[in-house]
Design a protein around this motif. Structure first.
Motif, PDB file in Angstrom:
ATOM      1  N   ALA A 106     -10.673  12.481  36.538  1.00  0.00           N
ATOM      2  CA  ALA A 106     -11.765  11.751  35.887  1.00  0.00           C
ATOM      3  C   ALA A 106     -12.411  10.821  36.894  1.00  0.00           C
ATOM      4  N   GLN A 107     -13.697  10.570  36.720  1.00  0.00           N
ATOM      5  CA  GLN A 107     -14.361   9.518  37.488  1.00  0.00           C
ATOM      6  C   GLN A 107     -14.948   8.506  36.519  1.00  0.00           C
ATOM      7  N   MET A 108     -14.810   7.245  36.882  1.00  0.00           N
ATOM      8  CA  MET A 108     -15.200   6.164  35.964  1.00  0.00           C
ATOM      9  C   MET A 108     -15.571   4.919  36.769  1.00  0.00           C
ATOM     10  N   ASP A 109     -16.647   4.238  36.385  1.00  0.00           N
ATOM     11  CA  ASP A 109     -16.997   2.972  37.035  1.00  0.00           C
ATOM     12  C   ASP A 109     -15.978   1.897  36.677  1.00  0.00           C
ATOM     13  N   ALA A 110     -15.875   0.908  37.554  1.00  0.00           N
ATOM     14  CA  ALA A 110     -14.922  -0.189  37.312  1.00  0.00           C
ATOM     15  C   ALA A 110     -15.471  -1.252  36.373  1.00  0.00           C
ATOM     16  N   ASP A 111     -16.784  -1.228  36.137  1.00  0.00           N
ATOM     17  CA  ASP A 111     -17.427  -2.387  35.502  1.00  0.00           C
ATOM     18  C   ASP A 111     -17.384  -2.377  33.975  1.00  0.00           C
ATOM     19  N   GLY A 112     -16.673  -1.428  33.376  1.00  0.00           N
ATOM     20  CA  GLY A 112     -16.551  -1.402  31.917  1.00  0.00           C
ATOM     21  C   GLY A 112     -17.680  -0.668  31.214  1.00  0.00           C
ATOM     22  N   GLY A 164     -24.651   9.346  21.393  1.00  0.00           N
ATOM     23  CA  GLY A 164     -24.527   8.541  22.611  1.00  0.00           C
ATOM     24  C   GLY A 164     -25.504   7.374  22.569  1.00  0.00           C
ATOM     25  N   THR A 165     -25.152   6.287  23.246  1.00  0.00           N
ATOM     26  CA  THR A 165     -26.052   5.140  23.213  1.00  0.00           C
ATOM     27  C   THR A 165     -25.817   4.224  24.413  1.00  0.00           C
ATOM     28  N   VAL A 166     -26.774   3.333  24.630  1.00  0.00           N
ATOM     29  CA  VAL A 166     -26.700   2.366  25.726  1.00  0.00           C
ATOM     30  C   VAL A 166     -26.814   0.968  25.143  1.00  0.00           C
ATOM     31  N   VAL A 167     -25.902   0.089  25.530  1.00  0.00           N
ATOM     32  CA  VAL A 167     -25.897  -1.279  25.010  1.00  0.00           C
ATOM     33  C   VAL A 167     -26.194  -2.252  26.147  1.00  0.00           C
ATOM     34  N   ASN A 168     -27.133  -3.151  25.889  1.00  0.00           N
ATOM     35  CA  ASN A 168     -27.430  -4.280  26.807  1.00  0.00           C
ATOM     36  C   ASN A 168     -28.092  -3.893  28.119  1.00  0.00           C
ATOM     37  N   TRP A 169     -28.724  -2.758  28.165  1.00  0.00           N
ATOM     38  CA  TRP A 169     -29.414  -2.424  29.405  1.00  0.00           C
ATOM     39  C   TRP A 169     -30.831  -2.979  29.346  1.00  0.00           C
ATOM     40  N   PRO A 170     -31.250  -3.665  30.412  1.00  0.00           N
ATOM     41  CA  PRO A 170     -32.641  -4.116  30.431  1.00  0.00           C
ATOM     42  C   PRO A 170     -33.579  -2.916  30.434  1.00  0.00           C
ATOM     43  N   ARG A 171     -34.800  -3.182  29.964  1.00  0.00           N
ATOM     44  CA  ARG A 171     -35.753  -2.092  29.783  1.00  0.00           C
ATOM     45  C   ARG A 171     -36.009  -1.304  31.080  1.00  0.00           C
ATOM     46  N   GLU A 226     -23.673  -2.134  29.504  1.00  0.00           N
ATOM     47  CA  GLU A 226     -24.003  -2.737  30.794  1.00  0.00           C
ATOM     48  C   GLU A 226     -22.906  -3.702  31.225  1.00  0.00           C
ATOM     49  N   ARG A 227     -22.655  -3.752  32.517  1.00  0.00           N
ATOM     50  CA  ARG A 227     -21.612  -4.644  33.028  1.00  0.00           C
ATOM     51  C   ARG A 227     -21.858  -6.079  32.574  1.00  0.00           C
ATOM     52  N   GLU A 228     -20.766  -6.788  32.251  1.00  0.00           N
ATOM     53  CA  GLU A 228     -20.876  -8.203  31.894  1.00  0.00           C
ATOM     54  C   GLU A 228     -20.552  -9.095  33.082  1.00  0.00           C
TER      55      GLU A 228
END
Ligand SMILES: Nc1nc2c(ncn2[C@@H]2O[C@H](COP(=O)(O)OP(=O)(O)OP(=O)(O)O)[C@@H](O)[C@H]2O)c(=O)[nH]1
Ligand SMILES: [Mg+2]
Length: 258
Positions: free
Chosen positions: A98-104, A133-140, A215-217
């Motif tokens: 698997a590949q996964m970003d560290a930023d959550g 599927g969805t995206v949370v807190n991403w700037p426009r 999006e990363r916090e």
């Protein structure tokens, strides 16, 4: 090594997490992965992060033998980090990587559903752009960049994948063995497009599972203009070449420095 087998019988799982200055995120993401799939192993691929992420990864590995660390000498891009991690996996007996970003941004809690889909696939993508599927807190501007990049890539390369830049993926071992990783030299998120397109071109079954991308916090983004330019340039060239019928993908003569 027997305890690495996942419960659904998909085989031993290695989750590769590339890091550059992720000391605020690494412990949590590692714990979440291992809580969801206790039989998994994690490989942190750190590019000599100036914030001490490498030392933190060593401490995590010291506390839990399921955690492994690869230290690299300097920031060399996401693609190079993943390729080194894939080589490490292939030198061992992991059946699924698997590949996964560290930023959550990529929820480890989606791993069971993704592993389940792997029963009918060679590659599974954690997708923002399939129903559910969805995206949370991403700037426009990030949403537009991602949507635009996906649309352009889909049209240029004529592939049916909805989220071709997805950074959350599962590969069966044989895919990584057969894709010709030595020829891949894409760096930023173009690496994701490159790998997905290679998979489709090689006839592998690529399936998408909906995820909630958040999006990363904490920590800083590594996204940059040069990463976008690299993707635009390479995708355009691959699309033109595939239309001309050459299918030529050799990047070694590429003088472009994005
Ligand atoms: N080893 C290594 N990891 C990297 C490098 N560049 C980025 N990463 C890691 O790759 C993952 C994705 O990078 P991000 O900065 O989250 O990129 P992004 O998801 O496009 O951007 P944001 O989520 O907006 O920050 C993170 O875990 C980063 O720490 C690199 O050069 N080397
Ligand atoms: Mg990110």
């Amino acid at each position: 090594m027997a305890e690495r087998r996942t419960e659904d019988g998909t085989g031993s799982l290695l989750v590769v997490i590339p890091t550059f200055s992720e000391c605020d995120n690494l412990a949590l993401i590692t714990a979440r992965v291992l809580a969801v799939i206790p039989a998994a192993h994690v490989l942190v691929v750190d590019d000599a992060s100036p914030d001490g992420t490498g030392a933190l990864a060593d401490r995590l590995a010291g506390d839990d033998r399921r955690v492994h660390v690869m230290h690299r000498t300097g920031k060399d891009g996401l693609g190079a980090a993943y390729l080194a991690g894939f080589d490490w996996a292939l030198a061992r007996d992991y059946a699924v990587v698997a590949q996964m970003d560290a930023d959550g941004s990529h929820p480890p809690e989606a791993l069971p559903a993704m592993l389940e889909r792997l029963a009918d696939a060679d590659v599974v993508l954690g997708s923002r752009y399939v129903p559910g599927g969805t995206v949370v807190n991403w700037p426009r501007h990030r949403q537009l960049l991602s949507r635009g990049g996906n649309l352009y890539s889909r049209l240029a390369l004529r592939v049916p994948i909805r989220d071709i830049t997805a950074g959350y993926r599962l590969f069966r071992r044989h895919v990584l063995l057969e894709l010709g990783l030595r020829e891949v030299d894409s760096q930023g998120y173009c690496f994701q497009i490159d790998m997905a397109w290679r998979a489709v071109q090689n006839g592998f079954r690529v399936l998408e599972v909906p995820i909630t991308f958040t999006e990363r916090e904490r920590g800083d983004s590594k996204m940059s203009g040069s990463i976008v330019r690299e993707a635009l340039w390479r995708v355009t060239r691959w699309g033109v070449r595939s239309r001309l019928g050459s299918g030529e993908r050799d990047e070694r003569s590429d003088a472009m420095s994005a």
